[in-house]
Structure formats: C-alpha cells, structure tokens
Design a protein around this motif. Structure first.
Motif, mmCIF file in Angstrom:
data_model
loop_
_atom_site.group_PDB
_atom_site.id
_atom_site.type_symbol
_atom_site.label_atom_id
_atom_site.label_comp_id
_atom_site.label_asym_id
_atom_site.label_seq_id
_atom_site.Cartn_x
_atom_site.Cartn_y
_atom_site.Cartn_z
ATOM 1 N N LEU A 186 -6.379 1.117 -66.236
ATOM 2 C CA LEU A 186 -5.035 0.995 -65.682
ATOM 3 C C LEU A 186 -4.459 2.393 -65.488
ATOM 4 N N ILE A 187 -3.856 2.644 -64.321
ATOM 5 C CA ILE A 187 -3.224 3.933 -64.058
ATOM 6 C C ILE A 187 -1.921 3.709 -63.316
ATOM 7 N N GLY A 188 -0.911 4.482 -63.674
ATOM 8 C CA GLY A 188 0.378 4.423 -62.997
ATOM 9 C C GLY A 188 0.973 5.813 -62.905
ATOM 10 N N VAL A 189 1.432 6.180 -61.714
ATOM 11 C CA VAL A 189 2.018 7.502 -61.477
ATOM 12 C C VAL A 189 3.405 7.305 -60.886
ATOM 13 N N LEU A 190 4.382 8.020 -61.428
ATOM 14 C CA LEU A 190 5.782 7.844 -61.051
ATOM 15 C C LEU A 190 6.164 8.831 -59.953
ATOM 16 N N ASN A 191 6.597 8.296 -58.814
ATOM 17 C CA ASN A 191 7.158 9.116 -57.734
ATOM 18 C C ASN A 191 6.226 10.236 -57.281
ATOM 19 N N ARG A 192 4.960 9.893 -57.016
ATOM 20 C CA ARG A 192 4.003 10.886 -56.531
ATOM 21 C C ARG A 192 3.297 10.373 -55.280
ATOM 22 N N PRO A 193 4.011 10.163 -54.187
ATOM 23 C CA PRO A 193 3.349 9.656 -52.975
ATOM 24 C C PRO A 193 2.376 10.685 -52.412
ATOM 25 N N ALA A 194 1.232 10.196 -51.967
ATOM 26 C CA ALA A 194 0.209 11.031 -51.312
ATOM 27 C C ALA A 194 -0.197 12.226 -52.164
ATOM 28 N N SER A 195 -0.225 12.051 -53.462
ATOM 29 C CA SER A 195 -0.596 13.144 -54.360
ATOM 30 C C SER A 195 -2.051 12.999 -54.794
ATOM 31 N N PRO A 196 -2.778 14.128 -54.941
ATOM 32 C CA PRO A 196 -4.151 14.054 -55.447
ATOM 33 C C PRO A 196 -4.214 13.872 -56.964
ATOM 34 N N VAL A 197 -3.065 13.936 -57.633
ATOM 35 C CA VAL A 197 -3.043 13.864 -59.096
ATOM 36 C C VAL A 197 -3.650 12.562 -59.632
ATOM 37 N N PRO A 198 -3.307 11.385 -59.082
ATOM 38 C CA PRO A 198 -3.896 10.153 -59.632
ATOM 39 C C PRO A 198 -5.413 10.123 -59.569
ATOM 40 N N VAL A 199 -5.990 10.609 -58.461
ATOM 41 C CA VAL A 199 -7.446 10.602 -58.330
ATOM 42 C C VAL A 199 -8.068 11.526 -59.372
ATOM 43 N N GLU A 200 -7.488 12.710 -59.528
ATOM 44 C CA GLU A 200 -8.021 13.651 -60.511
ATOM 45 C C GLU A 200 -7.900 13.094 -61.930
ATOM 46 N N ALA A 201 -6.751 12.496 -62.235
ATOM 47 C CA ALA A 201 -6.548 11.923 -63.569
ATOM 48 C C ALA A 201 -7.540 10.798 -63.830
ATOM 49 N N ALA A 202 -7.757 9.947 -62.827
ATOM 50 C CA ALA A 202 -8.698 8.840 -62.995
ATOM 51 C C ALA A 202 -10.109 9.350 -63.225
ATOM 52 N N ARG A 203 -10.508 10.351 -62.474
ATOM 53 C CA ARG A 203 -11.866 10.877 -62.627
ATOM 54 C C ARG A 203 -12.080 11.476 -64.019
ATOM 55 N N GLU A 204 -11.077 12.189 -64.525
ATOM 56 C CA GLU A 204 -11.196 12.752 -65.874
ATOM 57 C C GLU A 204 -11.316 11.640 -66.914
ATOM 58 N N ALA A 205 -10.467 10.618 -66.780
ATOM 59 C CA ALA A 205 -10.491 9.520 -67.746
ATOM 60 C C ALA A 205 -11.800 8.734 -67.665
ATOM 61 N N ILE A 206 -12.269 8.477 -66.452
ATOM 62 C CA ILE A 206 -13.517 7.720 -66.285
ATOM 63 C C ILE A 206 -14.691 8.501 -66.864
ATOM 64 N N ALA A 207 -14.719 9.815 -66.624
ATOM 65 C CA ALA A 207 -15.796 10.636 -67.176
ATOM 66 C C ALA A 207 -15.769 10.606 -68.702
ATOM 67 N N PHE A 208 -14.575 10.645 -69.280
ATOM 68 C CA PHE A 208 -14.461 10.577 -70.739
ATOM 69 C C PHE A 208 -14.958 9.240 -71.267
ATOM 70 N N LEU A 209 -14.534 8.169 -70.639
ATOM 71 C CA LEU A 209 -14.937 6.839 -71.102
ATOM 72 C C LEU A 209 -16.446 6.659 -71.012
ATOM 73 N N ARG A 210 -17.050 7.196 -69.955
ATOM 74 C CA ARG A 210 -18.492 7.079 -69.778
ATOM 75 C C ARG A 210 -19.255 7.988 -70.745
ATOM 76 N N ASP A 211 -18.887 9.273 -70.773
ATOM 77 C CA ASP A 211 -19.688 10.271 -71.478
ATOM 78 C C ASP A 211 -19.372 10.384 -72.957
ATOM 79 N N ARG A 212 -18.124 10.105 -73.325
ATOM 80 C CA ARG A 212 -17.707 10.266 -74.719
ATOM 81 C C ARG A 212 -17.562 8.947 -75.457
ATOM 82 N N ALA A 213 -16.934 7.979 -74.802
ATOM 83 C CA ALA A 213 -16.663 6.702 -75.459
ATOM 84 C C ALA A 213 -17.801 5.699 -75.305
#
Length: 244
Positions: free
Chosen positions: A145-172
């Motif tokens: 689950l991901i939610g970003v407040l008032n960030r239209p057309a921002s690359p931040v959500p994609v970057e945040a998701a990739r970091e979290a997914i990599a952590f869940l895969r590689d660490r968790a």
C-alpha cells in the motif's frame, strides 16, 4: 525466562531503540546456538529493519511518533483517504495517545505485527506512506500500500515503491505482493504498472460506501525474485496491457 517474558522484555528494549541490547539478550538465552526460533528472533532485531533507505529524491524511514502531526493531516484530508484507505480506523483524539500508537508501531517486528510502515521523506518534508501489511510468513506474501499527499506527476512514489519492494524482497524475504486498488483511482492503477504489478482480477462491489453504493477493487499482484526488476519498460508495457 519463558518465551513470553523474553518477548515482553524485547518490546521494552525496542521502544527504547536499544536493538543491540535486544540482540545481546537473545544471544544470552539457553540453547541460542541450536534454536531456530531464537535465531529468527535475533534476525528480527537486526539494525537493517530500522535503518532509513535513502534514494535520489526521497528517503524511506520507519514511521514513528514524530510523524503524528503529518498522520493527522493525512487522515483529515478526505481526498487523500478516499484514494489511500477508505476503511482506515479513526485516529485517537488525544495527541499523546496517537504518539504512543506510532511509537509501538515503529518498535514492532515484522514477524509479530505482520506489518511494516514507512514515511516518505523529501526535502520539503514528509510526503506520504508506504506499508506492507497482512504478512503471511508461511507463504511469504503481504499486501502493498502506498499513498502520497499532494504530489501530482511526481517521481517520488515510484522511487519510494521501488525502495520498499527491494527491501521486502532482499531483506524481508517476501516473495509475493498484492495491491488492492480502488477502481475509480486511475492514477494508482498507472503507478502500479510502473511498480511492476500485473492485474489479476476485480472484486465486484467489494466495498460499501457511506451513501450505500458499492465499489469495486482491482486486484494486482507481483511475484518478487524475478530476474527483471519491477518497473522496467518491458514489464510496465506488459502490465499496462493487462490492466487496460
């Protein structure tokens, strides 16, 4: 010392952010070297679970009591919550109670709470949240689950998701993610494609809205551990076709 007594002491140490002391306590238990349960508990207290994950535009860090004001602002934003989590529990009115909830959330370990919650920090301050919930250890799967407040057309959500997914895969050690997307949230659907999710179906009329109408949920999934990293152009094009 019983296992429950040990776990209670470990919770206290985690609340004090004394992870090294927690690991020392676990290693001091009789039979540590030959006990898979104690070995796993020691792993669950390694520092990496709580370390920030910096990216180019943002940093992911475990959500904690310092986020109370931002959490309250997000929960008070009806538009954000309509897209992020329509069935979220209401927050306590008392700020100290909310800070206590967030402190315990941050101190939790994945194997016990079955959830991890991160705040997305940017140069301009906190921007949103990433959560992994409903973790099932035996099947190594959880909800994403991901939610970003008032960030239209921002690359931040994609970057945040990739970091979290990599952590869940590689660490968790998570092997599968499931995302439930509100059918009227086209932006979230497009982001899910960029993350690498693929559409798996629709839960018709799954939610009952306050006005009595019913809403669909799109179910999307991702199998981790594939050679192709999530979010690559080929994976995104394939997912886009499937998600319509």
């Amino acid at each position: 010392m019983t296992i429950e007594q040990l776990r209670e002491q470990l919770r206290g140490l985690r609340l004090q952010r004394r992870m090294a002391d927690a690991r020392d306590l676990i290693r001091a238990q009789p039979g540590f070297e030959s006990s898979p349960a104690l070995q796993q508990l020691h792993h669950d207290h390694e520092d990496f679970w709580w370390q920030p994950m910096p990216g180019r535009r943002m940093t992911l860090r475990r959500r904690d009591e310092g986020d109370a004001a931002f959490v309250r602002a997000c929960w008070a934003d009806a538009g954000f919550m309509h897209k992020f989590n329509r069935v979220a529990r209401p927050l306590p009115a008392d700020d100290e109670a909310l800070r206590g909830i967030l402190a315990r959330e941050r101190a939790a370990i994945f194997g016990e709470s079955k959830a991890l919650h991160w705040t997305i920090d940017t140069r301009g301050g906190p921007a949103g949240f990433v959560s992994a919930t409903d973790y099932t250890p035996g099947h190594r799967r959880c909800e994403f689950l991901i939610g970003v407040l008032n960030r239209p057309a921002s690359p931040v959500p994609v970057e945040a998701a990739r970091e979290a997914i990599a952590f869940l895969r590689d660490r968790a050690g998570v092997e599968r993610l499931t995302a439930y997307i509100y059918a009227d949230n086209g932006y979230a659907t497009r982001l899910a494609v960029k993350f690498g999710f693929e559409r798996e179906g629709v839960l018709r009329g799954y939610l009952r809205e306050p006005d009595g109408s019913r809403s669909d949920l799109v179910v999307a999934g991702m199998l981790l551990g594939r050679r192709r990293a999530p979010g690559t152009p080929r994976a995104a094009r394939r997912a886009a076709r499937q998600m319509g």
